[in-house]
Design an enzyme around this catalytic site. Structure first.
Site, PDB file in Angstrom:
ATOM      1  N   SER A 124       0.841  -1.195   0.000  1.00 17.18           N
ATOM      2  CA  SER A 124       0.000   0.000   0.000  1.00 17.18           C
ATOM      3  C   SER A 124       0.878   1.247   0.000  1.00 17.18           C
ATOM      4  CB  SER A 124      -0.853  -0.024   1.269  1.00 17.18           C
ATOM      5  OG  SER A 124      -1.446   1.234   1.485  1.00 17.18           O
ATOM      6  N   TYR A 148      -1.506  -0.601  10.669  1.00 20.42           N
ATOM      7  CA  TYR A 148      -1.774  -1.237   9.373  1.00 20.42           C
ATOM      8  C   TYR A 148      -0.585  -1.030   8.421  1.00 20.42           C
ATOM      9  CZ  TYR A 148      -3.672  -1.650   4.660  1.00 20.42           C
ATOM     10  OH  TYR A 148      -3.853  -1.978   3.345  1.00 20.42           O
ATOM     11  N   LYS A 152       2.157  -3.788   6.663  1.00 21.44           N
ATOM     12  CA  LYS A 152       2.476  -3.928   5.227  1.00 21.44           C
ATOM     13  C   LYS A 152       3.981  -3.832   4.995  1.00 21.44           C
ATOM     14  CE  LYS A 152      -1.497  -4.671   3.519  1.00 21.44           C
ATOM     15  NZ  LYS A 152      -1.777  -5.971   2.908  1.00 21.44           N
TER      16      LYS A 152
HETATM   17  P1  NAD Z   1     -11.008  -6.961   1.406  1.00 18.19           P
HETATM   18  O1  NAD Z   1     -11.171  -6.945   2.878  1.00 18.19           O
HETATM   19  O2  NAD Z   1     -12.177  -6.707   0.555  1.00 18.19           O
HETATM   20  O3  NAD Z   1     -10.328  -8.334   0.943  1.00 18.19           O
HETATM   21  C1  NAD Z   1      -9.450  -9.062   1.759  1.00 18.19           C
HETATM   22  C2  NAD Z   1      -9.961 -10.495   1.815  1.00 18.19           C
HETATM   23  O4  NAD Z   1      -9.078 -11.269   2.614  1.00 18.19           O
HETATM   24  C3  NAD Z   1     -11.343 -10.613   2.425  1.00 18.19           C
HETATM   25  O5  NAD Z   1     -12.181 -11.342   1.544  1.00 18.19           O
HETATM   26  C4  NAD Z   1     -11.125 -11.373   3.732  1.00 18.19           C
HETATM   27  O6  NAD Z   1     -12.210 -12.201   4.044  1.00 18.19           O
HETATM   28  C5  NAD Z   1      -9.862 -12.144   3.422  1.00 18.19           C
HETATM   29  N1  NAD Z   1      -9.011 -12.494   4.576  1.00 18.19           N
HETATM   30  C6  NAD Z   1      -8.573 -11.680   5.566  1.00 18.19           C
HETATM   31  N2  NAD Z   1      -7.790 -12.361   6.410  1.00 18.19           N
HETATM   32  C7  NAD Z   1      -7.718 -13.641   5.942  1.00 18.19           C
HETATM   33  C8  NAD Z   1      -7.047 -14.817   6.372  1.00 18.19           C
HETATM   34  N3  NAD Z   1      -6.295 -14.825   7.476  1.00 18.19           N
HETATM   35  N4  NAD Z   1      -7.196 -15.944   5.634  1.00 18.19           N
HETATM   36  C9  NAD Z   1      -7.960 -15.954   4.527  1.00 18.19           C
HETATM   37  N5  NAD Z   1      -8.615 -14.876   4.077  1.00 18.19           N
HETATM   38  C10 NAD Z   1      -8.498 -13.724   4.776  1.00 18.19           C
HETATM   39  O7  NAD Z   1      -9.835  -5.905   1.079  1.00 18.19           O
HETATM   40  P2  NAD Z   1      -9.339  -5.354  -0.314  1.00 18.19           P
HETATM   41  O8  NAD Z   1      -9.682  -3.919  -0.369  1.00 18.19           O
HETATM   42  O9  NAD Z   1      -9.736  -6.240  -1.418  1.00 18.19           O
HETATM   43  O10 NAD Z   1      -7.778  -5.434  -0.082  1.00 18.19           O
HETATM   44  C11 NAD Z   1      -7.003  -6.539  -0.524  1.00 18.19           C
HETATM   45  C12 NAD Z   1      -5.578  -6.350  -0.068  1.00 18.19           C
HETATM   46  O11 NAD Z   1      -5.071  -5.107  -0.568  1.00 18.19           O
HETATM   47  C13 NAD Z   1      -5.410  -6.281   1.447  1.00 18.19           C
HETATM   48  O12 NAD Z   1      -4.215  -6.945   1.808  1.00 18.19           O
HETATM   49  C14 NAD Z   1      -5.302  -4.806   1.727  1.00 18.19           C
HETATM   50  O13 NAD Z   1      -4.569  -4.533   2.887  1.00 18.19           O
HETATM   51  C15 NAD Z   1      -4.562  -4.321   0.492  1.00 18.19           C
HETATM   52  N6  NAD Z   1      -4.816  -2.908   0.186  1.00 18.19           N
HETATM   53  C16 NAD Z   1      -6.091  -2.457   0.108  1.00 18.19           C
HETATM   54  C17 NAD Z   1      -6.328  -1.110  -0.144  1.00 18.19           C
HETATM   55  C18 NAD Z   1      -7.731  -0.572  -0.189  1.00 18.19           C
HETATM   56  O14 NAD Z   1      -7.910   0.612   0.011  1.00 18.19           O
HETATM   57  N7  NAD Z   1      -8.756  -1.370  -0.470  1.00 18.19           N
HETATM   58  C19 NAD Z   1      -5.257  -0.225  -0.331  1.00 18.19           C
HETATM   59  C20 NAD Z   1      -3.954  -0.732  -0.273  1.00 18.19           C
HETATM   60  C21 NAD Z   1      -3.743  -2.086  -0.007  1.00 18.19           C
HETATM   61  C1  UD1 Z   2      -7.396   5.424   4.151  1.00 21.43           C
HETATM   62  C2  UD1 Z   2      -6.414   4.913   5.172  1.00 21.43           C
HETATM   63  C3  UD1 Z   2      -5.137   4.465   4.439  1.00 21.43           C
HETATM   64  C4  UD1 Z   2      -5.487   3.399   3.405  1.00 21.43           C
HETATM   65  C5  UD1 Z   2      -6.514   3.986   2.430  1.00 21.43           C
HETATM   66  C6  UD1 Z   2      -6.922   2.921   1.447  1.00 21.43           C
HETATM   67  C7  UD1 Z   2      -6.922   6.219   7.215  1.00 21.43           C
HETATM   68  C8  UD1 Z   2      -6.414   7.243   8.173  1.00 21.43           C
HETATM   69  N1  UD1 Z   2      -6.117   5.960   6.141  1.00 21.43           N
HETATM   70  O1  UD1 Z   2      -6.764   6.487   3.543  1.00 21.43           O
HETATM   71  O2  UD1 Z   2      -4.183   3.954   5.337  1.00 21.43           O
HETATM   72  O3  UD1 Z   2      -4.323   3.026   2.681  1.00 21.43           O
HETATM   73  O4  UD1 Z   2      -7.666   4.410   3.166  1.00 21.43           O
HETATM   74  O5  UD1 Z   2      -7.793   3.384   0.480  1.00 21.43           O
HETATM   75  O6  UD1 Z   2      -7.957   5.617   7.407  1.00 21.43           O
HETATM   76  N2  UD1 Z   2     -12.876  11.702   3.696  1.00 21.43           N
HETATM   77  C9  UD1 Z   2     -13.920  12.542   4.034  1.00 21.43           C
HETATM   78  N3  UD1 Z   2     -15.049  11.976   4.549  1.00 21.43           N
HETATM   79  C10 UD1 Z   2     -15.204  10.631   4.729  1.00 21.43           C
HETATM   80  C11 UD1 Z   2     -14.128   9.778   4.370  1.00 21.43           C
HETATM   81  C12 UD1 Z   2     -12.969  10.355   3.867  1.00 21.43           C
HETATM   82  O7  UD1 Z   2     -13.821  13.755   3.871  1.00 21.43           O
HETATM   83  O8  UD1 Z   2     -16.261  10.203   5.219  1.00 21.43           O
HETATM   84  C13 UD1 Z   2     -11.641  12.292   3.102  1.00 21.43           C
HETATM   85  C14 UD1 Z   2     -10.359  12.002   3.876  1.00 21.43           C
HETATM   86  O9  UD1 Z   2     -10.116  13.004   4.818  1.00 21.43           O
HETATM   87  C15 UD1 Z   2      -9.334  11.987   2.735  1.00 21.43           C
HETATM   88  C16 UD1 Z   2     -10.120  11.478   1.522  1.00 21.43           C
HETATM   89  O10 UD1 Z   2     -11.490  11.696   1.830  1.00 21.43           O
HETATM   90  O11 UD1 Z   2      -8.893  13.287   2.466  1.00 21.43           O
HETATM   91  C17 UD1 Z   2      -9.911  10.005   1.242  1.00 21.43           C
HETATM   92  O12 UD1 Z   2     -10.177   9.265   2.435  1.00 21.43           O
HETATM   93  P1  UD1 Z   2     -10.190   7.659   2.452  1.00 21.43           P
HETATM   94  O13 UD1 Z   2     -11.034   7.176   1.350  1.00 21.43           O
HETATM   95  O14 UD1 Z   2     -10.514   7.234   3.832  1.00 21.43           O
HETATM   96  O15 UD1 Z   2      -8.696   7.275   2.088  1.00 21.43           O
HETATM   97  P2  UD1 Z   2      -7.322   7.691   2.788  1.00 21.43           P
HETATM   98  O16 UD1 Z   2      -7.502   8.781   3.757  1.00 21.43           O
HETATM   99  O17 UD1 Z   2      -6.347   7.908   1.703  1.00 21.43           O
END
Ligand code: NAD
Ligand code: UD1
Length: 337
Positions: A124, A148, A152
């Site tokens: 991330s 978190y 990572k």
């Molecule tokens: P998500 O929660 O939708 O998907 C993660 C999946 O992993 C879920 O289906 C959950 O049930 C499963 N899971 C969790 N722990 C497990 C375990 N111990 N064994 C088996 N399954 C397990 O999240 P996502 O948004 O699809 O994210 C996927 C990956 O990308 C994650 O590692 C997350 O940290 C990373 N990531 C997500 C974002 C984001 O904003 N969505 C940003 C950066 C990185």
């Molecule tokens: C959040 C996580 C970040 C993660 C990312 C994944 C926190 C502090 N950070 O970040 O670690 O990698 O999600 O996508 O949770 N906002 C509003 N109102 C809301 C929600 C968000 O104004 O109800 C604003 C936030 O202040 C920010 C922007 O929208 O400026 C995006 O927010 P969000 O979608 O939560 O993402 P991140 O803050 O980037």
């Protein structure tokens, strides 16, 4: 190729599984369903006409992993499984380190035992922390600001040390920016449990009438309009980045560290306006205090991903909002509908 996808019923995993199946791969999905629903598998089959093989289970279950690697000729693993709620990670650090870090170590041990040494890992942009400069390049210092983010970065370190110890490993560390959007069919998308923490799913739930209004966390940042700026990326672009990473790993051993972002910064107000256009309605909002732990602005330097993977994001913020709205309006209650 036979690919094990951990966390494959989750948001990013499910979109990636669709593209893997469409590219002709054999896909095994391993997910414990702690943050997703089994219905996702039916939706994936509706889209592709070809269901992945689903195993309900945990990446920390060593016995199950041994069995999976013994039963299938798995060539590579895409490791999405993990917990991702920043606030919860600060309150429950052990739960996050145990799932995200220990879970990855168990998976890697079993991969090594089975001589499967190719992995794509979901990292991330949060590993960079407070921007020292923007856009974040891959060589920006790494200083996460929450549990978190540390979890990572720890897994990134484990993978780098592993690759140093054994040059046969092929590792892609993909640093995602802010994934949003949904598959154009409207059949799969992000389905947060409870009140969404992130901006796009919250806006979508306001539009569909599940939440009264959006709270905008601060309009006094030093940004183009005072609201927070992020690099939103369409989840289907993110998914295609994984296929590009698999191609890269076929040809290259060692560790690749790469941003998956668009390189474009979008403010909260810009996102609200794009969504209003997509959903053809006003999004009521109120400006409230800043959210603790939020960074003011960050976005990717997207040059390296283009150079090394030949990949770049295709979809703009308008398309991200159109696809989010299609998913949300067709499935007001997510996969519970
Ligand atoms: P998500 O929660 O939708 O998907 C993660 C999946 O992993 C879920 O289906 C959950 O049930 C499963 N899971 C969790 N722990 C497990 C375990 N111990 N064994 C088996 N399954 C397990 O999240 P996502 O948004 O699809 O994210 C996927 C990956 O990308 C994650 O590692 C997350 O940290 C990373 N990531 C997500 C974002 C984001 O904003 N969505 C940003 C950066 C990185
Ligand atoms: C959040 C996580 C970040 C993660 C990312 C994944 C926190 C502090 N950070 O970040 O670690 O990698 O999600 O996508 O949770 N906002 C509003 N109102 C809301 C929600 C968000 O104004 O109800 C604003 C936030 O202040 C920010 C922007 O929208 O400026 C995006 O927010 P969000 O979608 O939560 O993402 P991140 O803050 O980037």
């Amino acid at each position: 190729m036979t690919i094990l996808v951990t966390g494959g019923t989750g948001y990013i995993g499910s979109h990636t599984v669709v593209q893997l199946l469409e590219a002709g791969h054999h896909v095994l999905v391993l997910d414990n369903l702690c943050n997703s629903k089994a219905q996702v598998i039916d939706r994936i089959s509706q889209i592709t006409g070809n269901p992945p093989q689903f195993i309900e289970g945990d990446v920390r279950n060593r016995k199950l992993l041994k069995q999976l690697f013994a039963d299938h000729a798995i060539e590579t693993v895409i490791h999405f499984a993990g917990l991702k709620a920043v606030g919860e990670s600060v309150q429950k650090p052990l739960m996050y380190y145990e799932n995200n870090v220990s879970g990855s170590v168990v998976l890697l041990e079993e991969m090594a035992a089975a001589q499967v040494k190719s992995i794509v890992f979901s990292s991330s942009a949060t590993v960079y922390g407070e921007p020292q400069f923007l856009p974040y390049t891959e060589s920006h210092p790494l200083k996460p600001i929450n549990v978190y983010g540390h979890s990572k970065l720890m897994v990134e370190q484990v993978l780098q040390d592993l690759a140093l110890s054994d040059p046969a490993w092929r590792v892609a560390l993909l640093r995602y920016f802010n994934p949003v959007g949904a598959h154009h069919s409207g059949l799969i998308g992000e389905d947060p449990a409870g009140i969404p923490n992130n901006l796009m799913p919250f806006v979508a739930q306001v539009a569909v009438g599940k939440r009264a209004q959006l709270s905008v966390y601060g309009n006094d940042y030093d940004t183009k309009d005072g609201t927070g700026v992020r690099d939103y990326i369409h989840v289907d672009d993110l998914a295609s980045g994984h296929l590009a990473a698999l191609e890269y790993l076929k040809k290259n051993a060692g560790v690749l560290k790469v941003n998956l972002g668009t390189g474009q910064g979008t403010s909260v107000f810009e996102l609200i306006h794009a969504f209003e256009k997509a959903a053809n309605q006003k999004i009521p909002y109120e400006v409230v205090a800043r959210r603790e732990g939020d960074l003011s602005e960050y976005y990717a330097d997207a040059k390296y991903s283009k150079m090394v993977l030949g990949w770049q994001a295709q979809y703009d913020i308008d398309r991200m909002c159109v696809d989010t709205w299609r998913w949300q309006s067709q499935n007001p209650n997510g996969f519970n509908d």
